[in-house]
Design a protein around this motif. Structure first.
Motif, PDB file in Angstrom:
ATOM      1  N   ILE A  81      65.736   4.437   3.279  1.00 44.53           N
ATOM      2  CA  ILE A  81      66.374   3.267   2.416  1.00 44.53           C
ATOM      3  C   ILE A  81      66.403   1.919   3.383  1.00 44.53           C
ATOM      4  CG2 ILE A  81      68.684   2.692   1.582  1.00 44.53           C
ATOM      5  CD1 ILE A  81      69.298   5.763   1.242  1.00 44.53           C
ATOM      6  N   VAL A  82      66.194   0.751   2.696  1.00 43.62           N
ATOM      7  CA  VAL A  82      66.073  -0.370   3.245  1.00 43.62           C
ATOM      8  C   VAL A  82      67.091  -0.968   2.734  1.00 43.62           C
ATOM      9  CG1 VAL A  82      64.626  -2.259   3.786  1.00 43.62           C
ATOM     10  CG2 VAL A  82      63.679  -0.015   4.049  1.00 43.62           C
ATOM     11  N   GLU A  83      67.984  -1.839   3.425  1.00 44.24           N
ATOM     12  CA  GLU A  83      69.058  -2.902   2.979  1.00 44.24           C
ATOM     13  C   GLU A  83      69.022  -4.236   3.836  1.00 44.24           C
ATOM     14  OE1 GLU A  83      72.719  -0.232   1.821  1.00 44.24           O
ATOM     15  OE2 GLU A  83      72.341   0.469   3.692  1.00 44.24           O
ATOM     16  N   PHE A  84      69.083  -5.239   2.988  1.00 40.94           N
ATOM     17  CA  PHE A  84      69.426  -6.484   3.821  1.00 40.94           C
ATOM     18  C   PHE A  84      69.887  -7.313   2.440  1.00 40.94           C
ATOM     19  CE2 PHE A  84      65.097  -6.257   1.723  1.00 40.94           C
ATOM     20  CZ  PHE A  84      64.954  -7.451   0.808  1.00 40.94           C
ATOM     21  N   THR A  85      70.510  -8.741   2.922  1.00 41.03           N
ATOM     22  CA  THR A  85      70.981  -9.705   2.076  1.00 41.03           C
ATOM     23  C   THR A  85      70.080 -10.838   2.167  1.00 41.03           C
ATOM     24  OG1 THR A  85      73.045  -8.761   2.260  1.00 41.03           O
ATOM     25  CG2 THR A  85      72.991 -11.083   1.449  1.00 41.03           C
ATOM     26  N   LEU A  86      69.776 -11.338   1.010  1.00 39.02           N
ATOM     27  CA  LEU A  86      68.951 -12.450   1.137  1.00 39.02           C
ATOM     28  C   LEU A  86      69.642 -13.649   0.669  1.00 39.02           C
ATOM     29  CD1 LEU A  86      65.690 -13.143   1.330  1.00 39.02           C
ATOM     30  CD2 LEU A  86      65.636 -12.953  -1.125  1.00 39.02           C
ATOM     31  N   ALA A  87      69.698 -14.818   1.364  1.00 32.38           N
ATOM     32  CA  ALA A  87      70.600 -15.946   1.085  1.00 32.38           C
ATOM     33  C   ALA A  87      69.388 -17.033  -0.005  1.00 32.38           C
ATOM     34  CB  ALA A  87      70.979 -16.627   2.083  1.00 32.38           C
ATOM     35  N   ASP A  88      68.707 -16.455  -0.710  1.00 28.62           N
ATOM     36  CA  ASP A  88      67.990 -17.195  -1.658  1.00 28.62           C
ATOM     37  C   ASP A  88      68.152 -16.880  -3.080  1.00 28.62           C
ATOM     38  OD1 ASP A  88      65.724 -18.185  -3.474  1.00 28.62           O
ATOM     39  OD2 ASP A  88      64.096 -17.926  -1.667  1.00 28.62           O
ATOM     40  N   ALA A  89      68.909 -17.727  -3.952  1.00 30.97           N
ATOM     41  CA  ALA A  89      69.488 -17.232  -5.070  1.00 30.97           C
ATOM     42  C   ALA A  89      68.560 -17.495  -6.322  1.00 30.97           C
ATOM     43  CB  ALA A  89      70.977 -17.556  -5.353  1.00 30.97           C
ATOM     44  N   SER A  90      67.195 -17.614  -6.110  1.00 36.61           N
ATOM     45  CA  SER A  90      66.395 -17.823  -7.195  1.00 36.61           C
ATOM     46  C   SER A  90      66.138 -16.770  -8.236  1.00 36.61           C
ATOM     47  CB  SER A  90      64.994 -18.095  -6.699  1.00 36.61           C
ATOM     48  OG  SER A  90      64.302 -16.775  -6.261  1.00 36.61           O
TER      49      SER A  90
END
Length: 190
Positions: A81-90
């Motif tokens: 399982i890979v988790e991350f948060t992206l600060a690109d709300a396109s």
């Protein structure tokens, strides 16, 4: 450029996405072709919590009548399982987390439906480190040939912070490539 001691590694790593079973690049090459960078600025769009790679498993232990200690273990479940948060709300990034929703480009907007349906979209995922190897200034990557997003898309809109899209990619078994692989560059093969 990596510096010694090489085994003391850190980020940033970038995340790439493609259609299911897209083969990874050669370890000496950067991702190209069908691999799309997650976020316009790649690793600069991943929040400081970074990328988490979980490898949970379940093991059933056999204990014989004559002993309180286990004699043998049987793995009954394993996941990647890979988790991350992206600060690109396109809209494109939101669509990936919403079952690869189709983007309607008609008119002067970009629009996606929120209903995801019963089928779950599949992708290939590549977590790529340029010059990130415990063996020198070489590349490394984690490749998931098949995975699906099973996280809860819950963009948080607050004053003074970018909107973060939190992803949770769950690897699926592939008949040829299993759950994927971790590959780290090394001069030993040259």
């Amino acid at each position: 450029m990596a510096q010694e001691p090489y085994q003391l590694m850190n980020g940033p790593f970038a995340v790439y996405i493609a259609a299911p079973v897209e083969l990874p690049p050669d370890i000496d090459l950067a991702p190209a072709g069908n691999w799309a960078l997650f976020g316009v600025s790649g690793d600069k769009d991943i929040t400081e919590e970074g990328i988490t790679i979980n490898l949970p498993q379940a093991i059933s232990w056999f204990r014989g009548l004559g002993s309180t200690a286990p004699r043998k273990g049987f793995r009954t479940e394993e996941d990647v399982i890979v988790e991350f948060t992206l600060a690109d709300a396109s809209v494109e990034n939101l669509a990936r987390g919403l079952n690869d929703a189709t983007i309607d480009l008609s008119g002067n907007h970009r629009r996606i439906a929120l209903l995801q349906g019963a089928e779950v979209a599949q992708f290939s995922l590549l977590i790529y480190g340029d010059g990130k190897s415990a063996y020198g200034d070489f590349n490394s990557f984690l490749w998931l040939p098949r995975c699906s997003h099973d996280g809860q898309m819950a963009p948080k809109i607050v004053k003074g912070e970018p909107i973060g899209l939190t992803y949770r990619w769950h690897a699926l078994i592939d008949d040829t490539y299993d759950l994927g692989r971790f590959d780290m560059g090394d001069s030993a093969g040259s």
